[in-house]
Design a protein around this motif. Sequence first.
Motif, PDB file in Angstrom:
ATOM      1  N   GLU A   1       0.821  -1.192  -0.043  1.00 37.68           N
ATOM      2  CA  GLU A   1      -0.055   0.144   0.045  1.00 37.68           C
ATOM      3  C   GLU A   1       0.852   1.281  -0.090  1.00 37.68           C
ATOM      4  OE1 GLU A   1      -2.463  -0.468   3.568  1.00 37.68           O
ATOM      5  OE2 GLU A   1      -3.678  -2.206   2.548  1.00 37.68           O
ATOM      6  N   ALA A   2       1.965   1.202   0.873  1.00 40.97           N
ATOM      7  CA  ALA A   2       2.818   2.326   0.731  1.00 40.97           C
ATOM      8  C   ALA A   2       3.581   2.540  -0.347  1.00 40.97           C
ATOM      9  CB  ALA A   2       3.782   2.251   2.204  1.00 40.97           C
ATOM     10  N   PHE A   3       4.035   1.494  -1.297  1.00 40.80           N
ATOM     11  CA  PHE A   3       4.619   1.545  -2.344  1.00 40.80           C
ATOM     12  C   PHE A   3       3.905   2.447  -3.293  1.00 40.80           C
ATOM     13  CE2 PHE A   3       5.876  -0.545  -6.262  1.00 40.80           C
ATOM     14  CZ  PHE A   3       7.296   0.230  -6.440  1.00 40.80           C
ATOM     15  N   ARG A   4       2.486   1.838  -3.471  1.00 38.72           N
ATOM     16  CA  ARG A   4       1.519   2.279  -4.544  1.00 38.72           C
ATOM     17  C   ARG A   4       1.317   3.745  -4.141  1.00 38.72           C
ATOM     18  NH1 ARG A   4      -0.535  -2.016  -7.592  1.00 38.72           N
ATOM     19  NH2 ARG A   4      -0.498  -4.000  -6.897  1.00 38.72           N
ATOM     20  N   ARG A   5       1.258   4.048  -2.863  1.00 40.29           N
ATOM     21  CA  ARG A   5       0.846   5.431  -2.559  1.00 40.29           C
ATOM     22  C   ARG A   5       2.050   6.484  -2.814  1.00 40.29           C
ATOM     23  NH1 ARG A   5      -0.591   4.201   1.999  1.00 40.29           N
ATOM     24  NH2 ARG A   5       1.517   4.705   3.163  1.00 40.29           N
ATOM     25  N   ASP A   6       3.363   6.035  -2.665  1.00 35.95           N
ATOM     26  CA  ASP A   6       4.427   7.003  -2.931  1.00 35.95           C
ATOM     27  C   ASP A   6       4.605   6.895  -4.530  1.00 35.95           C
ATOM     28  OD1 ASP A   6       5.180   7.184  -0.415  1.00 35.95           O
ATOM     29  OD2 ASP A   6       6.374   5.434  -0.189  1.00 35.95           O
ATOM     30  N   CYS A   7       4.603   5.873  -5.334  1.00 38.68           N
ATOM     31  CA  CYS A   7       4.513   5.942  -6.633  1.00 38.68           C
ATOM     32  C   CYS A   7       3.470   6.832  -7.442  1.00 38.68           C
ATOM     33  CB  CYS A   7       4.355   4.522  -7.357  1.00 38.68           C
ATOM     34  SG  CYS A   7       5.940   3.450  -6.873  1.00 38.68           S
ATOM     35  N   ALA A   8       2.319   6.839  -6.775  1.00 39.67           N
ATOM     36  CA  ALA A   8       1.418   7.568  -7.302  1.00 39.67           C
ATOM     37  C   ALA A   8       1.674   9.353  -7.338  1.00 39.67           C
ATOM     38  CB  ALA A   8      -0.094   7.126  -6.573  1.00 39.67           C
ATOM     39  N   ALA A   9       2.215   9.477  -5.854  1.00 42.83           N
ATOM     40  CA  ALA A   9       2.653  10.781  -5.734  1.00 42.83           C
ATOM     41  C   ALA A   9       3.575  11.216  -6.670  1.00 42.83           C
ATOM     42  CB  ALA A   9       3.073  10.631  -4.247  1.00 42.83           C
ATOM     43  N   ASP A  10       4.413  10.292  -7.041  1.00 41.31           N
ATOM     44  CA  ASP A  10       5.691  10.610  -7.983  1.00 41.31           C
ATOM     45  C   ASP A  10       5.365  10.541  -9.464  1.00 41.31           C
ATOM     46  OD1 ASP A  10       7.348  11.418  -5.732  1.00 41.31           O
ATOM     47  OD2 ASP A  10       8.224   9.221  -5.698  1.00 41.31           O
ATOM     48  N   GLY A  11       4.064  10.211  -9.661  1.00 42.76           N
ATOM     49  CA  GLY A  11       3.583  10.120 -11.017  1.00 42.76           C
ATOM     50  C   GLY A  11       4.045   8.598 -11.806  1.00 42.76           C
ATOM     51  N   ILE A  12       4.417   7.530 -11.043  1.00 40.83           N
ATOM     52  CA  ILE A  12       4.866   6.442 -11.609  1.00 40.83           C
ATOM     53  C   ILE A  12       3.831   5.436 -11.427  1.00 40.83           C
ATOM     54  CG2 ILE A  12       6.624   4.621 -11.036  1.00 40.83           C
ATOM     55  CD1 ILE A  12       8.317   6.875  -9.526  1.00 40.83           C
ATOM     56  N   ILE A  13       3.667   4.788 -12.626  1.00 33.58           N
ATOM     57  CA  ILE A  13       2.896   3.485 -12.626  1.00 33.58           C
ATOM     58  C   ILE A  13       3.452   2.137 -12.332  1.00 33.58           C
ATOM     59  CG2 ILE A  13       1.180   2.344 -13.843  1.00 33.58           C
ATOM     60  CD1 ILE A  13       0.807   4.784 -15.585  1.00 33.58           C
ATOM     61  N   PRO A  14       3.676   1.871 -11.114  1.00 35.54           N
ATOM     62  CA  PRO A  14       4.522   0.386 -10.688  1.00 35.54           C
ATOM     63  C   PRO A  14       4.016  -0.779 -11.203  1.00 35.54           C
ATOM     64  CG  PRO A  14       3.431   1.205  -8.886  1.00 35.54           C
ATOM     65  CD  PRO A  14       2.705   2.316 -10.062  1.00 35.54           C
ATOM     66  N   THR A  15       4.772  -2.004 -11.237  1.00 38.03           N
ATOM     67  CA  THR A  15       4.094  -3.273 -10.818  1.00 38.03           C
ATOM     68  C   THR A  15       4.348  -3.689  -9.621  1.00 38.03           C
ATOM     69  OG1 THR A  15       4.638  -3.785 -13.215  1.00 38.03           O
ATOM     70  CG2 THR A  15       4.208  -5.584 -11.965  1.00 38.03           C
ATOM     71  N   VAL A  16       3.565  -4.667  -8.894  1.00 38.71           N
ATOM     72  CA  VAL A  16       3.651  -5.327  -7.500  1.00 38.71           C
ATOM     73  C   VAL A  16       3.787  -6.444  -7.703  1.00 38.71           C
ATOM     74  CG1 VAL A  16       3.140  -5.207  -5.217  1.00 38.71           C
ATOM     75  CG2 VAL A  16       3.107  -3.051  -6.454  1.00 38.71           C
ATOM     76  N   ILE A  17       4.663  -7.325  -7.126  1.00 35.80           N
ATOM     77  CA  ILE A  17       4.824  -8.662  -7.170  1.00 35.80           C
ATOM     78  C   ILE A  17       4.836  -9.294  -5.705  1.00 35.80           C
ATOM     79  CG2 ILE A  17       5.970 -10.825  -7.882  1.00 35.80           C
ATOM     80  CD1 ILE A  17       7.324  -9.301 -10.250  1.00 35.80           C
ATOM     81  N   SER A  18       3.981 -10.134  -5.365  1.00 40.82           N
ATOM     82  CA  SER A  18       4.234 -10.793  -3.947  1.00 40.82           C
ATOM     83  C   SER A  18       4.307 -12.129  -4.039  1.00 40.82           C
ATOM     84  CB  SER A  18       2.925 -10.373  -3.137  1.00 40.82           C
ATOM     85  OG  SER A  18       3.028 -10.962  -1.734  1.00 40.82           O
ATOM     86  N   PHE A  19       4.948 -12.866  -2.993  1.00 39.74           N
ATOM     87  CA  PHE A  19       5.306 -14.463  -3.167  1.00 39.74           C
ATOM     88  C   PHE A  19       5.125 -14.794  -1.747  1.00 39.74           C
ATOM     89  CE2 PHE A  19       9.558 -12.527  -2.125  1.00 39.74           C
ATOM     90  CZ  PHE A  19       9.966 -13.285  -1.038  1.00 39.74           C
ATOM     91  N   GLU A  20       5.051 -16.214  -1.718  1.00 37.31           N
ATOM     92  CA  GLU A  20       5.228 -17.008  -0.531  1.00 37.31           C
ATOM     93  C   GLU A  20       5.885 -18.220  -0.842  1.00 37.31           C
ATOM     94  OE1 GLU A  20       1.661 -18.211   1.624  1.00 37.31           O
ATOM     95  OE2 GLU A  20       0.709 -16.112   1.761  1.00 37.31           O
ATOM     96  N   GLY A  21       7.375 -18.321  -0.107  1.00 36.07           N
ATOM     97  CA  GLY A  21       8.072 -19.148  -0.416  1.00 36.07           C
ATOM     98  C   GLY A  21       9.556 -18.677  -0.272  1.00 36.07           C
ATOM     99  N   ASP A  22      10.473 -19.383  -1.184  1.00 39.34           N
ATOM    100  CA  ASP A  22      11.927 -18.949  -0.754  1.00 39.34           C
ATOM    101  C   ASP A  22      12.469 -17.731  -1.484  1.00 39.34           C
ATOM    102  OD1 ASP A  22      14.765 -19.832   0.113  1.00 39.34           O
ATOM    103  OD2 ASP A  22      15.038 -20.069  -2.058  1.00 39.34           O
ATOM    104  N   PRO A  23      12.800 -16.685  -0.642  1.00 37.68           N
ATOM    105  CA  PRO A  23      12.961 -15.384  -1.263  1.00 37.68           C
ATOM    106  C   PRO A  23      14.140 -15.390  -2.260  1.00 37.68           C
ATOM    107  CG  PRO A  23      12.920 -15.002   1.078  1.00 37.68           C
ATOM    108  CD  PRO A  23      12.801 -16.546   0.788  1.00 37.68           C
ATOM    109  N   PRO A  24      15.562 -16.164  -1.961  1.00 36.91           N
ATOM    110  CA  PRO A  24      16.356 -15.757  -3.011  1.00 36.91           C
ATOM    111  C   PRO A  24      15.858 -16.747  -4.505  1.00 36.91           C
ATOM    112  CG  PRO A  24      17.554 -16.732  -0.937  1.00 36.91           C
ATOM    113  CD  PRO A  24      16.041 -16.603  -1.058  1.00 36.91           C
ATOM    114  N   GLU A  25      15.204 -17.728  -4.425  1.00 40.61           N
ATOM    115  CA  GLU A  25      14.514 -18.360  -5.682  1.00 40.61           C
ATOM    116  C   GLU A  25      13.615 -17.379  -6.276  1.00 40.61           C
ATOM    117  OE1 GLU A  25      11.901 -22.368  -6.598  1.00 40.61           O
ATOM    118  OE2 GLU A  25      12.901 -22.344  -4.818  1.00 40.61           O
ATOM    119  N   GLN A  26      12.627 -16.784  -5.288  1.00 41.22           N
ATOM    120  CA  GLN A  26      11.597 -15.968  -6.017  1.00 41.22           C
ATOM    121  C   GLN A  26      12.277 -14.514  -6.687  1.00 41.22           C
ATOM    122  OE1 GLN A  26       8.455 -16.521  -6.300  1.00 41.22           O
ATOM    123  NE2 GLN A  26       8.521 -18.628  -5.083  1.00 41.22           N
TER     124      GLN A  26
END
Length: 277
Positions: free
Chosen positions: A78-103
């Motif tokens: 939520e914070a990332f999307r909010r900060d990007c919107a304030a900066d005029g950036i359209i981001p992509t967001v990815i979320s995972f459950e598992g092994d961080p290095p692999e993901q």
Amino acid sequence: MMKSALLLLGESPSGRVASVQARRLARNRAVQLTGLTGIDLAFIEAPMPGTIGGAAYHAQMESGLKAEAEKTRQGLEEAFRRDCAADGIIPTVISFEGDPPEQIATASATNDLLITGHDITFRGLKSESNSETLTEILSSTSRPVLVCPDEARSEGAVLVAYDGSLPAMRALQLFVLCGGWENRPVTVVSVDAQLETAERLARDAANYLRLHGHEVDLQPIGSSEAPAEVIQAHVARREIEVMVMGAYGHRGLKEFFFGSTTQTLIGQPKASIFLYH
């Protein structure tokens, strides 16, 4: 030229600095920005030694860690999307459950640069001192990594810590090819017990940088002190925004992964560190 960057979302001070750096690149360079967050299930679900009542305690602790990690994940998105919107950036967001290095290795395959705080964790914790997660990421990712400090620095000078090793050559090349820090003063620091060797190494790096249009100052240092101490002292004396380095030291890749100059510098970085192994 850099076209995309992957930001590991974290709520520690260095995680917030990483977000600022990533969004600055996205604004100034029209870089496509992806934010990644998740939950390290391997850590949370790791078995505990058997004790009386241990299974029930472990289940309770596991449930608590998962709930905290999920709460953190949602808040970071939520914070990332909010900060990007304030900066005029359209981001992509990815979320995972598992092994961080692999993901992260999978996600970074479609990005030019990985950006993270030095104490990144996906374990339901705000930060992780001497981050095991970061060490694993550095050993597995195929992309350069920008490791950020606890305090943001304004746009300033670049320091290249160069020892002539293959990782140092690769880090320097990728830094130049990625772009993002053009028109900044660059200082090449080479540390060796023999001053003549330090001078030769510094000239090699400077010649490569000048071919790509960078103005370069040379700082060869003849010293038998630990390179980490010499480099940290140099960074502390100047307004360095980004330091570029590979596996600094005579032991090469072994030193990079196990308690090396590089490991010392990323544990408590004074500036952002552009790394490649």
